[in-house]
Design a protein around this motif. Structure first.
Motif, PDB file in Angstrom:
ATOM      1  N   ALA A  89       0.813  -1.217   0.000  1.00  0.00           N
ATOM      2  CA  ALA A  89       0.000   0.000   0.000  1.00  0.00           C
ATOM      3  C   ALA A  89       0.844   1.264   0.000  1.00  0.00           C
ATOM      4  O   ALA A  89       0.432   2.300  -0.534  1.00  0.00           O
ATOM      5  CB  ALA A  89      -0.934   0.001   1.217  1.00  0.00           C
ATOM      6  N   ASN A  90       2.042   1.204   0.584  1.00  0.00           N
ATOM      7  CA  ASN A  90       2.860   2.400   0.773  1.00  0.00           C
ATOM      8  C   ASN A  90       3.968   2.576  -0.255  1.00  0.00           C
ATOM      9  O   ASN A  90       4.289   3.704  -0.631  1.00  0.00           O
ATOM     10  CB  ASN A  90       3.494   2.392   2.174  1.00  0.00           C
ATOM     11  N   HIS A  91       4.544   1.481  -0.697  1.00  0.00           N
ATOM     12  CA  HIS A  91       5.772   1.573  -1.490  1.00  0.00           C
ATOM     13  C   HIS A  91       5.598   2.406  -2.752  1.00  0.00           C
ATOM     14  O   HIS A  91       6.447   3.238  -3.082  1.00  0.00           O
ATOM     15  CB  HIS A  91       6.266   0.169  -1.843  1.00  0.00           C
ATOM     16  N   THR A  92       4.528   2.170  -3.489  1.00  0.00           N
ATOM     17  CA  THR A  92       4.270   2.922  -4.714  1.00  0.00           C
ATOM     18  C   THR A  92       2.835   3.420  -4.684  1.00  0.00           C
ATOM     19  O   THR A  92       1.904   2.626  -4.529  1.00  0.00           O
ATOM     20  CB  THR A  92       4.510   2.048  -5.960  1.00  0.00           C
ATOM     21  N   THR A  93       2.686   4.725  -4.826  1.00  0.00           N
ATOM     22  CA  THR A  93       1.375   5.364  -4.763  1.00  0.00           C
ATOM     23  C   THR A  93       1.231   6.342  -5.935  1.00  0.00           C
ATOM     24  O   THR A  93       2.175   6.568  -6.694  1.00  0.00           O
ATOM     25  CB  THR A  93       1.211   6.138  -3.444  1.00  0.00           C
ATOM     26  N   LYS A  94       0.078   6.942  -6.046  1.00  0.00           N
ATOM     27  CA  LYS A  94      -0.120   7.929  -7.111  1.00  0.00           C
ATOM     28  C   LYS A  94       0.866   9.080  -6.980  1.00  0.00           C
ATOM     29  O   LYS A  94       1.323   9.643  -7.985  1.00  0.00           O
ATOM     30  CB  LYS A  94      -1.549   8.461  -7.100  1.00  0.00           C
ATOM     31  N   THR A  95       1.220   9.434  -5.756  1.00  0.00           N
ATOM     32  CA  THR A  95       2.163  10.536  -5.575  1.00  0.00           C
ATOM     33  C   THR A  95       3.526  10.202  -6.171  1.00  0.00           C
ATOM     34  O   THR A  95       4.221  11.088  -6.687  1.00  0.00           O
ATOM     35  CB  THR A  95       2.300  10.887  -4.078  1.00  0.00           C
ATOM     36  N   ASP A  96       3.936   8.950  -6.112  1.00  0.00           N
ATOM     37  CA  ASP A  96       5.184   8.556  -6.762  1.00  0.00           C
ATOM     38  C   ASP A  96       5.107   8.820  -8.268  1.00  0.00           C
ATOM     39  O   ASP A  96       6.056   9.327  -8.877  1.00  0.00           O
ATOM     40  CB  ASP A  96       5.464   7.074  -6.523  1.00  0.00           C
ATOM     41  N   ILE A  97       3.993   8.448  -8.878  1.00  0.00           N
ATOM     42  CA  ILE A  97       3.840   8.633 -10.319  1.00  0.00           C
ATOM     43  C   ILE A  97       3.705  10.113 -10.658  1.00  0.00           C
ATOM     44  O   ILE A  97       4.272  10.590 -11.660  1.00  0.00           O
ATOM     45  CB  ILE A  97       2.636   7.829 -10.843  1.00  0.00           C
ATOM     46  N   THR A 131      -5.472 -20.676 -11.126  1.00  0.00           N
ATOM     47  CA  THR A 131      -6.315 -19.922 -10.208  1.00  0.00           C
ATOM     48  C   THR A 131      -5.830 -18.479 -10.190  1.00  0.00           C
ATOM     49  O   THR A 131      -4.661 -18.213  -9.891  1.00  0.00           O
ATOM     50  CB  THR A 131      -6.241 -20.518  -8.788  1.00  0.00           C
ATOM     51  N   TRP A 132      -6.732 -17.549 -10.509  1.00  0.00           N
ATOM     52  CA  TRP A 132      -6.340 -16.150 -10.599  1.00  0.00           C
ATOM     53  C   TRP A 132      -6.592 -15.431  -9.288  1.00  0.00           C
ATOM     54  O   TRP A 132      -7.558 -15.711  -8.595  1.00  0.00           O
ATOM     55  CB  TRP A 132      -7.071 -15.465 -11.753  1.00  0.00           C
ATOM     56  N   ILE A 133      -5.683 -14.509  -8.954  1.00  0.00           N
ATOM     57  CA  ILE A 133      -5.750 -13.743  -7.710  1.00  0.00           C
ATOM     58  C   ILE A 133      -6.018 -12.284  -8.078  1.00  0.00           C
ATOM     59  O   ILE A 133      -5.353 -11.712  -8.950  1.00  0.00           O
ATOM     60  CB  ILE A 133      -4.426 -13.868  -6.931  1.00  0.00           C
ATOM     61  N   ASP A 134      -6.978 -11.683  -7.419  1.00  0.00           N
ATOM     62  CA  ASP A 134      -7.371 -10.315  -7.766  1.00  0.00           C
ATOM     63  C   ASP A 134      -6.300  -9.278  -7.433  1.00  0.00           C
ATOM     64  O   ASP A 134      -6.186  -8.254  -8.111  1.00  0.00           O
ATOM     65  CB  ASP A 134      -8.662  -9.941  -7.026  1.00  0.00           C
ATOM     66  N   LYS A 135      -5.509  -9.516  -6.385  1.00  0.00           N
ATOM     67  CA  LYS A 135      -4.609  -8.489  -5.855  1.00  0.00           C
ATOM     68  C   LYS A 135      -3.709  -7.884  -6.929  1.00  0.00           C
ATOM     69  O   LYS A 135      -3.630  -6.657  -7.070  1.00  0.00           O
ATOM     70  CB  LYS A 135      -3.753  -9.084  -4.733  1.00  0.00           C
ATOM     71  N   GLY A 136      -3.016  -8.716  -7.689  1.00  0.00           N
ATOM     72  CA  GLY A 136      -2.084  -8.203  -8.684  1.00  0.00           C
ATOM     73  C   GLY A 136      -2.769  -7.401  -9.768  1.00  0.00           C
ATOM     74  O   GLY A 136      -2.274  -6.345 -10.198  1.00  0.00           O
ATOM     75  N   PHE A 137      -3.906  -7.898 -10.227  1.00  0.00           N
ATOM     76  CA  PHE A 137      -4.637  -7.199 -11.278  1.00  0.00           C
ATOM     77  C   PHE A 137      -5.168  -5.852 -10.776  1.00  0.00           C
ATOM     78  O   PHE A 137      -5.150  -4.849 -11.495  1.00  0.00           O
ATOM     79  CB  PHE A 137      -5.785  -8.069 -11.790  1.00  0.00           C
ATOM     80  N   ALA A 142      -4.725   0.038 -10.751  1.00  0.00           N
ATOM     81  CA  ALA A 142      -4.492   1.314 -10.064  1.00  0.00           C
ATOM     82  C   ALA A 142      -3.313   2.050 -10.687  1.00  0.00           C
ATOM     83  O   ALA A 142      -3.382   3.264 -10.925  1.00  0.00           O
ATOM     84  CB  ALA A 142      -4.247   1.070  -8.578  1.00  0.00           C
ATOM     85  N   LEU A 143      -2.226   1.310 -10.960  1.00  0.00           N
ATOM     86  CA  LEU A 143      -1.059   1.936 -11.570  1.00  0.00           C
ATOM     87  C   LEU A 143      -1.395   2.484 -12.952  1.00  0.00           C
ATOM     88  O   LEU A 143      -0.943   3.574 -13.326  1.00  0.00           O
ATOM     89  CB  LEU A 143       0.088   0.926 -11.651  1.00  0.00           C
ATOM     90  N   VAL A 144      -2.173   1.751 -13.716  1.00  0.00           N
ATOM     91  CA  VAL A 144      -2.609   2.239 -15.025  1.00  0.00           C
ATOM     92  C   VAL A 144      -3.334   3.573 -14.871  1.00  0.00           C
ATOM     93  O   VAL A 144      -3.088   4.526 -15.620  1.00  0.00           O
ATOM     94  CB  VAL A 144      -3.522   1.206 -15.733  1.00  0.00           C
ATOM     95  N   SER A 145      -4.221   3.663 -13.890  1.00  0.00           N
ATOM     96  CA  SER A 145      -4.992   4.905 -13.701  1.00  0.00           C
ATOM     97  C   SER A 145      -4.081   6.059 -13.304  1.00  0.00           C
ATOM     98  O   SER A 145      -4.277   7.192 -13.756  1.00  0.00           O
ATOM     99  CB  SER A 145      -6.092   4.692 -12.664  1.00  0.00           C
ATOM    100  N   GLY A 151      -0.295  11.088 -18.047  1.00  0.00           N
ATOM    101  CA  GLY A 151       0.200  10.963 -19.409  1.00  0.00           C
ATOM    102  C   GLY A 151       1.520  10.241 -19.477  1.00  0.00           C
ATOM    103  O   GLY A 151       2.416  10.593 -20.249  1.00  0.00           O
ATOM    104  N   ILE A 152       1.683   9.212 -18.646  1.00  0.00           N
ATOM    105  CA  ILE A 152       2.918   8.428 -18.582  1.00  0.00           C
ATOM    106  C   ILE A 152       2.649   7.028 -19.128  1.00  0.00           C
ATOM    107  O   ILE A 152       1.628   6.417 -18.828  1.00  0.00           O
ATOM    108  CB  ILE A 152       3.438   8.364 -17.128  1.00  0.00           C
TER     109      ILE A 152
END
Length: 592
Positions: A89-97, A131-137, A142-145, A151-152
């Motif tokens: 939750a902390n390592h990479t956030t929108k503020t990093d991007i 078996t698919w796990i939701d967490k990674g997707f 979130a990173l895509v958004s 515009g990155i």
């Protein structure tokens, strides 16, 4: 050093404009939907989805699964789960991007751990089932958004494949007691299935520009003694798997660029392209660490680019000094090669953001590394959960010298002040706050980078703190003070000062030395080496036992000046430069 939120930091340099269409290859170039060349300037988010031991200070058994075992041993399963949830939750956030955009980057490389997206083969209840796990997707969404909002561009990189793709175990979180990617058909099927799943999900997403399908394979297929595949001549299993992944992606997604990497940590393409490239929208990646930044260091990839008429991209580089960074980026961009740096943040000073571990965390790491007994006086839960929280950018230390070296210095010989250095009548400048700029222009140091792969090891900053130039900066034990040390003859530092009141100034230089013979010269850069004064450095008796030496009668007009301090004879340390306007005065002992 200040802990700051840095997303408002001034952007240096220019970047290619973001286009809403898909990027594609056009001969040796990557282009946007207008056919314009796109030079990728990117950052790898190493350490977020996949921890590598060295990023956490761990030098023994640094795979993530081993790190997790150690954490669990100290705080139990429930709190360990809390630790990893906080980490993600902390390592990479929108503020990093947001910050990357503000600094001038136009792309991000996401190193993915497969176990955030699907179960390990060993945990599947039905053989061959995925078996698919939701967490990674969800994290990827979130990173895509965040990238879209800025515009990155985003590149997906499978950093840890099922089973692990190499003998450098930390990179892919490989457990050598279990079948590797190359030892298990089930692991390979899961890898192919994961890429097909990703392609189905993101086939229409233009923020994502490419799939880097297998990070740094390093495996001896023909010779088990060639552990990392450096001498491999055929690479048949690697080529076969990459072709299968490409085919699976293309079943769902005809839009995105496919990026491939050779064996031997991404650089050994022997045999792989003997039959040519197998996709018409493909890029060759290579990785570059600790070698010279000359034409020879990229000659192999330029040859392949010409031979196959295909773009190349430097998918990983970094982990060196600012001098090396500037040289590398200048070399790459002069050859129209885009790049992704590694990493954005970790413990340590040679990246844009530094995570602060703290003294108690260091005690835990010393225990994990076998250098100390279990520190029973440490609150393990508080320390480890605090460390996870410290990965947040709001608690990171921002290294503007690293950013300047990457985004401005490859294109400019100009120097800039590191600090404001305003001189009214009295002022103190920290020795470590010399100007930003290239070696030989803002400062001069004899050991500025590590070129060990090319046969010239080096340390850069021997003190490994505060700044990432070649200048040796040390932390004074028991304090937060830092100083420039290990001066060698002919090394020098430049300081841009802003004088508010013209007049005659006297300088006190706070120095230390354990041996006689040190000399320092002070000059105004405007005088082109006509030294105002040369002073001898006294023997103070210890590296951090300080005394002032006096430089008198320096005439300064109002405005900006560049002061240069030169080691006429080395063997001393420098902590601060004190300015005083007025009558001549005697040197006083420092208060500390």
């Amino acid at each position: 050093m200040k802990k700051i939120v840095v997303f408002l930091f001034l952007c240096w340099g220019t970047v290619s404009l973001y286009a809403q269409g898909f990027l594609k290859t056009d001969g040796k170039k990557i282009v946007n939907d207008k056919g314009e060349n796109v030079l990728l300037r990117g950052m790898g988010l190493g350490g977020w989805m996949l921890q590598e031991g060295y990023m956490l200070g761990i030098n023994k058994d640094g795979q993530q699964y081993r790190i997790r075992q150690r954490v669990e041993e100290l705080i139990g399963k429930e709190k360990t789960a809390e630790f990893y949830n906080s980490w993600l939750a902390n390592h990479t956030t929108k503020t990093d991007i947001d910050s990357l955009k503000a600094w001038g980057f136009n792309s991000v490389r996401l190193p993915m751990h497969y176990n955030l997206y699907t179960l390990p083969v060993e945990e599947e209840k039905v053989a061959g089932q995925q078996t698919w796990i939701d967490k990674g997707f969800e994290m990827t969404d979130a990173l895509v958004s965040w990238c879209k909002a800025n515009g990155i561009y985003l590149i997906l990189d499978l950093h840890a494949a099922p089973g692990g793709q190499g003998n450098d175990n930390n990179i892919s979180d490989r457990d050598p007691s279990k079948p590797s990617l190359w030892d298990s058909e089930a692991n390979r099927q899961k890898t192919v299935a994961l890429w097909k799943k990703l392609a189905e999900r993101y086939k229409n997403e233009t923020t994502i520009i490419a799939y880097d399908i297998l990070n740094e394979p390093n495996w001896g297929f023909e010779d088990a003694n060639d552990k990392n595949g450096l001498k491999e001549k055929k690479n048949e299993p690697l080529e076969k798997l990459m072709r299968e992944i490409t085919a699976a992606i293309r079943e769902a997604d005809k839009n995105h660029i496919i990026i491939i990497e050779g064996n031997g940590w991404g650089n050994n393409y022997s045999g792989i392209l003997d039959d040519g490239v197998w996709d018409n929208n493909m890029v060759l990646s290579f990785h570059k660490y600790w070698n010279y930044n000359d034409a020879g260091s990229i000659g192999h990839i330029l040859t392949m680019r010409d031979q196959h008429n295909i773009p190349v991209w430097l998918g990983e580089t970094g982990e060196n000094s600012n001098t090396w960074f500037t040289q590398a980026i200048h070399l790459l961009e002069s050859n129209n090669i885009g790049w992704a740096w590694w990493p954005l943040k970790k413990l340590g000073f040679n990246n844009p953001l530094q995570v602060n571990g703290g003294n108690d965390y260091k005690k835990i790491v010393d225990y994990w590394n076998g250098a100390a007994k279990k520190p029973l006086q440490v609150d393990f839960e508080k320390t480890l959960l605090g460390f996870a929280a410290n990965t947040n950018i709001g608690k990171n230390i921002f290294h503007k010298d690293v950013m300047d070296a990457m985004m401005r210095q490859p294109h400019s010989d100009e120097t800039k002040p590191f600090s404001k250095n305003i001189i009214v009548t009295d002022a103190v400048i920290k020795a470590v706050d010399y100007d930003l700029g290239k070696n030989g222009i803002a400062y001069y140091d004899l050991d500025t980078a590590n070129y060990r792969v090319s046969g010239k090891p080096g340390a850069g900053n021997k003190g490994s703190t505060y700044r990432n130039d070649g200048v040796d900066i040390f932390k004074e034990e028991g304090t937060n003070d830092v100083y420039v040390g290990s001066f060698e003859t002919s090394e020098w530092l430049q300081y841009t000062i802003n004088v508010k009141k013209a007049g005659t100034y006297h300088l006190q230089l706070l120095v230390s030395a354990t041996k006689p013979g040190g000399q320092i010269a002070v000059s105004l850069k405007e005088e082109q080496g006509n030294y105002h004064s040369i002073v001898s450095i006294p023997v103070t008796g210890a590296e951090t036992k300080w005394e002032y030496v006096l430089v008198q009668n320096l005439t300064l007009e109002k405005g900006s000046h560049k002061i240069k301090l030169v080691a006429e004879s080395g063997g001393f340390n420098l902590k601060e430069i004190k300015f005083n306007q007025g009558n001549t005065f005697k040197v006083k002992k420092p208060a500390y």
